[in-house]
Scaffold this motif. Structure first.
Motif, PDB file in Angstrom:
ATOM      1  N   ALA A   1     -17.610   5.870  -7.402  1.00  0.00           N
ATOM      2  CA  ALA A   1     -18.671   4.894  -7.144  1.00  0.00           C
ATOM      3  C   ALA A   1     -18.090   3.495  -6.974  1.00  0.00           C
ATOM      4  N   ARG A   2     -17.092   3.179  -7.800  1.00  0.00           N
ATOM      5  CA  ARG A   2     -16.451   1.870  -7.713  1.00  0.00           C
ATOM      6  C   ARG A   2     -15.738   1.699  -6.375  1.00  0.00           C
ATOM      7  N   VAL A   3     -15.062   2.736  -5.910  1.00  0.00           N
ATOM      8  CA  VAL A   3     -14.371   2.669  -4.618  1.00  0.00           C
ATOM      9  C   VAL A   3     -15.368   2.467  -3.486  1.00  0.00           C
TER      10      VAL A   3
ATOM     11  N   LEU B   1       0.840  -1.196   0.000  1.00  0.00           N
ATOM     12  CA  LEU B   1       0.000   0.000   0.000  1.00  0.00           C
ATOM     13  C   LEU B   1       0.873   1.243   0.000  1.00  0.00           C
ATOM     14  N   PHE B   2       0.385   2.309  -0.614  1.00  0.00           N
ATOM     15  CA  PHE B   2       1.119   3.573  -0.624  1.00  0.00           C
ATOM     16  C   PHE B   2       0.879   4.305   0.697  1.00  0.00           C
TER      17      PHE B   2
ATOM     18  N   TYR C   1      -6.233   3.890  -7.170  1.00  0.00           N
ATOM     19  CA  TYR C   1      -4.986   4.127  -7.909  1.00  0.00           C
ATOM     20  C   TYR C   1      -5.024   3.554  -9.326  1.00  0.00           C
ATOM     21  N   GLY C   2      -5.627   2.386  -9.490  1.00  0.00           N
ATOM     22  CA  GLY C   2      -5.657   1.764 -10.814  1.00  0.00           C
ATOM     23  C   GLY C   2      -6.855   2.152 -11.654  1.00  0.00           C
ATOM     24  N   LEU C   3      -7.636   3.145 -11.215  1.00  0.00           N
ATOM     25  CA  LEU C   3      -8.873   3.506 -11.904  1.00  0.00           C
ATOM     26  C   LEU C   3      -8.792   4.873 -12.577  1.00  0.00           C
TER      27      LEU C   3
ATOM     28  N   LEU D   1      -6.843  -6.040  -0.876  1.00  0.00           N
ATOM     29  CA  LEU D   1      -7.755  -6.879  -1.657  1.00  0.00           C
ATOM     30  C   LEU D   1      -8.676  -6.007  -2.500  1.00  0.00           C
ATOM     31  N   ALA D   2      -9.220  -4.947  -1.907  1.00  0.00           N
ATOM     32  CA  ALA D   2     -10.105  -4.048  -2.654  1.00  0.00           C
ATOM     33  C   ALA D   2      -9.365  -3.409  -3.825  1.00  0.00           C
ATOM     34  N   ARG D   3      -8.130  -2.978  -3.596  1.00  0.00           N
ATOM     35  CA  ARG D   3      -7.355  -2.367  -4.686  1.00  0.00           C
ATOM     36  C   ARG D   3      -7.092  -3.373  -5.805  1.00  0.00           C
TER      37      ARG D   3
END
Length: 361
Positions: A117-119, A93-94, A105-107, A149-151
């Motif tokens: 909304a995705r987060v 994690l950052f 970060y990847g979105l 896991l979420a990321r």
């Protein structure tokens, strides 16, 4: 077309090999994975399981063989172009970003409203609502694991690769998180490949377990199959406590085979047994035996042995008996608490032929 081949596998590895100099890290490995499945790769350190994960992710290039995902040949694609994602044991994690920023970060290409909304959906999925503004150092180990896991799930990968995902957690939290991880996977339907060296973790999480030894996939199947019918001595010992009795394979007797041992002939299951006259081992789980202080005679077709209890050890959920046999070897048996068989007691052991599996010596 047979039912077995009616649906193409989501992930297909065909004779994948990875060589580092003179060292073969992965050797001629083939496996198929179904959509929505949890597959655990189990084995000791250095067996090649993490290398295999990195090959699928694209961080390593195979020396030979092909990797296909949903029909797409991944072999030459860079990691960012593969519909897979990887969650590392250290979480990575950052520290200077919030929980929300880490997950998002990847979105970056998704657009701010859609990403937000995705987060929020992912925070609800991993039960971290209200934690979006926190930084990683303020979270517990289990909470950091859920952020990671979420990321990893943010970009909706077809396959999520998890390298020892629970290794940094203490035992109690690890067992709790196993259930949470499986529940999340079932809600999403995303295929998971989990690398672990812990047999109990693999059995708790996996639909199928692939056991690796020195770069090779030595057996793959449901936990019950690997535990009850191990293909090799290595698999038998890896998945739990086991008695290994050397012998020589005799004649088949219907669905069973006779194995000649120092204790006399023992009937065992014949599935995959070596040919007559071949040296072999009988794999026999400690909990599959009945133990009686009344002597070895038991009615029916059960195998019978005799010995003397050398040690009776209370383990909370069971009593473990170490039983000294006439040849000086020890056989281990597990009994319910309160069995009341003490050290020094002569005992008879009995077990059904189906409790013993023949594996190559």
């Amino acid at each position: 077309m047979t039912a077995r081949h009616a649906v193409a596998p989501l992930l297909a590895l065909d004779r994948v090999t990875k060589r580092f100099g003179a060292h073969d890290a992965v050797v001629d490995l083939s496996l198929d994975m179904r959509s929505g499945e949890i597959l655990c790769l189990l084995g000791p350190s250095g067996c090649g399981k993490s290398t295999l994960l990195r090959l699928i992710a694209g961080f390593e290039t195979p020396t030979g063989g092909t990797i296909r995902l949903d029909g797409l040949d991944l072999t030459g694609l860079p990691p960012h172009r593969r519909p897979v994602n990887m969650m590392f044991q250290a979480y990575a994690l950052f520290p200077h970003l919030t929980v929300t920023q880490n997950i998002a970060y990847g979105l970056k290409g998704l657009g701010r409203p859609a990403a937000a909304a995705r987060v929020e959906d992912l925070l609800r999925l991993v039960h971290l609502e209200g934690f979006g503004d926190r930084r990683p150092e303020t979270l517990s180990g289990g909470q950091r694991q859920r952020v990671a896991l979420a990321r990893a799930l943010a970009r909706e990968p077809k396959v999520l690769l998890l390298d020892e995902p629970l290794g940094a957690l203490d035992r109690g939290l690890r067992e709790q998180t196993q259930g949470e991880l499986r529940a999340i996977q079932r809600r999403l339907g995303t295929a998971f490949i989990i690398v672990t060296h812990d047999p109990s973790e693999a059995m708790a999480l996996a639909d199928r377990i692939g056991v690796m030894d020195r770069g090779r996939l030595v057996q793959i199947g449901p936990a019950e199959t690997l535990y009850e019918r191990p293909a090799t001595r290595f698999v038998a010992g890896l998945l739990g406590d086991v008695n290994l009795i050397p012998g020589t394979v005799g004649q088949a007797e219907g669905a069973r085979v006779r194995v000649d041992t120092v204790f006399g002939p023992i009937l065992a299951v014949a599935e995959g047994a070596p040919g007559a006259g071949t040296a072999a081992m009988l794999a026999l789980r400690p909990e599959r035996m009945a133990v009686s202080p009344l002597g070895p005679a038991v009615a029916g077709e059960r195998n019978t042995l005799a010995g003397t209890v050398e040690a009776s050890i209370y383990l909370g959920d069971r009593i473990r008996l170490d039983i000294r046999m006439a040849d000086g070897s020890t056989i281990r048996a597990n009994l319910p608490v309160g069995a009341g068989i003490e050290s020094g007691t002569p005992v008879g052991l009995s077990f059904a032929p189906e409790a013993a599996t023949v594996v190559a010596a």
